[in-house]
Enzyme design. Structure first.
Site, mmCIF file in Angstrom:
data_model
loop_
_atom_site.group_PDB
_atom_site.id
_atom_site.type_symbol
_atom_site.label_atom_id
_atom_site.label_comp_id
_atom_site.label_asym_id
_atom_site.label_seq_id
_atom_site.Cartn_x
_atom_site.Cartn_y
_atom_site.Cartn_z
ATOM 1 N N HIS A 92 0.870 -1.173 0.000
ATOM 2 C CA HIS A 92 0.000 0.000 0.000
ATOM 3 C C HIS A 92 0.913 1.233 0.000
ATOM 4 C CE1 HIS A 92 -2.774 2.983 1.772
ATOM 5 N NE2 HIS A 92 -3.749 2.202 1.341
ATOM 6 N N ASP A 152 3.442 -3.896 7.949
ATOM 7 C CA ASP A 152 2.147 -3.248 7.736
ATOM 8 C C ASP A 152 1.068 -4.296 7.999
ATOM 9 O OD1 ASP A 152 -0.173 -2.150 6.841
ATOM 10 O OD2 ASP A 152 0.596 -1.512 4.890
ATOM 11 N N GLN A 185 -4.116 -5.098 6.956
ATOM 12 C CA GLN A 185 -5.051 -6.120 6.457
ATOM 13 C C GLN A 185 -4.844 -7.460 7.151
ATOM 14 O OE1 GLN A 185 -7.495 -5.301 4.572
ATOM 15 N NE2 GLN A 185 -6.832 -3.395 3.607
ATOM 16 N N LYS A 211 -10.608 -0.816 10.315
ATOM 17 C CA LYS A 211 -10.712 -2.016 9.465
ATOM 18 C C LYS A 211 -11.025 -3.258 10.295
ATOM 19 C CE LYS A 211 -7.316 -0.367 6.076
ATOM 20 N NZ LYS A 211 -8.180 0.256 5.070
ATOM 21 N N CYS A 257 -4.840 2.441 -3.752
ATOM 22 C CA CYS A 257 -3.640 3.065 -3.149
ATOM 23 C C CYS A 257 -2.462 2.094 -3.159
ATOM 24 C CB CYS A 257 -3.897 3.566 -1.733
ATOM 25 S SG CYS A 257 -5.232 4.749 -1.647
#
Ligand code: 7TS
Length: 401
Positions: A117, A194, A197, A220, A357
């Site tokens: 991302h 990261d 997700q 999220k 993105c």
């Protein structure tokens, strides 16, 4: 296993019984308990933390710090290792601005990937541009995955940082991160993960992974907007300077000098995101009750079912057939993803279209963007069927021209 029973916990889904909400990778919906936790803070406390010398403020401080303790416990972290931020982007930028700008120099190497991302990759592009360090990309395999073998090809004794995603927001692939972290540590590099997700969908234990930093957003994972977390190993956070200065993070301030509080407070400038932290803690409790293993298994079953149905339509290109999470990225041949998405809206199907993105991976896929359906535990097989009907309708509609 049918987790769709949890659908009843979500006001938006109760109010819109025919809605197929398939955009949870952008933002998850909020259950009653999270809304209530936020509501309770505003209704019953509603005052600032760390400042007031009165009962309500002490209670608000206790609630806010109890949220930090709970989140630390859920991740296997220490209290001092949990910094509250505005979200994953802010957390990822904090690592790059503080660690990157102060401990990376010319000749050093930073490893990232084309699967990132923008919020994972761009902060390090900036650090490398400013410091003269070299940014290197892990070559993706033919499916678009990060593999340990390919990671070894770019890892050198000059590698100082590995900044990569745990789960891709476009292809939903899970990075073999434990092995990568082990190899990175062998050359003395740190790993900034990261987890935007990943944390909403799978059990993540930072001690087990041994990652140095982990960033994610509350929104999220059924939490409020505007709250996120940066986990960092205590010994790293202790040596990192703050990047924002002002209220609450200062220890002593004179005309000649200023000193800062210890971590995590030195990174939390100004009035913190009190309701957000309390809501996020409640979201962790809620997801833990459902069980992260159940969540990841269930949403992958939905994705697999969707992929099998999409493959029956010859005009569809699926980009991540072997995906092990709840994300499906595809296109209708010759149809712009945004055009396709407009038809989905008419069917009450919420999906995202575009580059998400993550332009490096859409370029790698040789497309301007994809249509993405992202499933969560509150989705059902009926949602998938509704989605497939919308795909067929989009194909028929644009096929006429
Ligand atoms: N990293 C990943 C892997 C993401 O998917 C996102 C947001 C971010 C970082 C940034 O998170 P934020 O909360 O700071 O915005 N991804 C998406 C998406 O896929 N669709 O909308 C937002």
């Amino acid at each position: 296993m049918d987790l769709s029973v949890y659908k009843k916990d979500f006001p938006v889904l109760r109010d819109n019984p025919n809605l197929a909400y398939l955009d949870s990778a952008a933002m998850a919906l909020k259950p009653d308990c999270v809304i209530k936790a936020v509501d309770d803070y505003y209704n019953k406390l509603g005052v600032n933390v760390h400042r007031g010398v009165y009962g309500l403020s002490y209670q608000a401080t206790d609630k806010y710090e109890a949220a930090r303790t709970n989140i630390a416990n859920c991740l296997g972290a220490e209290f001092e290792e949990i910094v509250f931020t505005r979200g994953a982007s802010a957390s990822l930028n904090l690592v790059a601005q503080s660690y990157g700008m102060n401990f990376i120099k010319e000749g050093d190497e930073v490893i990232t990937s084309e699967l990132e991302h923008h919020s994972s990759h761009m902060p390090w592009f900036n650090v490398c541009e400013k410091t003269g360090a070299t940014l290197k990309y892990i070559p993706l395999d033919k499916e678009g995955r990060i593999t340990v073998e390919n990671f070894k090809k770019v890892l050198t004794k000059n590698t100082k940082v590995v900044a990569i995603t745990y789960v891709s927001n476009v292809l939903g692939y899970v990075t073999p991160i434990k092995e990568i972290i082990k190899l990175a540590h062998e050359v003395g590099a740190i790993v900034s993960l990261d987890g935007a997700q990943a944390v909403p969908h799978m059990k993540v234990n930072v001690k087990d992974l041994d990652c140095d930093f982990l960033s994610f957003s509350g929104h999220k994972m059924c939490g409020p907007t505007g709250i996120g977390v940066l986990y960092g190993k205590k010994k790293l956070l202790e040596k990192m300077p703050p990047i924002e200065f002002g209220g609450d993070m200062a220890d002593t301030v004179t005309k000649d000098s200023q000193t800062y509080k210890a971590t995590p407070y030195k990174f939390e400038t100004g009035t913190p995101i009190i309701a957000g932290a309390i809501g996020l803690s409640e979201a962790f409790n809620y997801l833990n009750k459902i069980g992260f293993d159940n969540i990841s298994k269930y949403e992958n079953e939905l994705a697999k079912y969707a992929i099998s149905k999409l493959k029956e339509i010859p005009e569809v290109i699926v980009y991540n057939e072997t995906c092990e999470t709840g994300t499906v990225s595809f296109n209708l041949k010759g149809i712009h993803p945004h055009d396709a998405a407009s038809v989905f809206d008419n069917h009450g199907v919420c999906i995202r279209a575009g580059h998400h993105c993550a332009q490096l991976i859409t370029s790698w896929l040789d497309t301007i963007g994809t249509v993405r359906a992202s499933f969560y535990f509150y989705n059902t097989l009926e949602d998938v069927d509704r989605f497939i009907e919308a795909v067929k309708d989009a194909k028929d509609f644009f096929g006429q021209f």
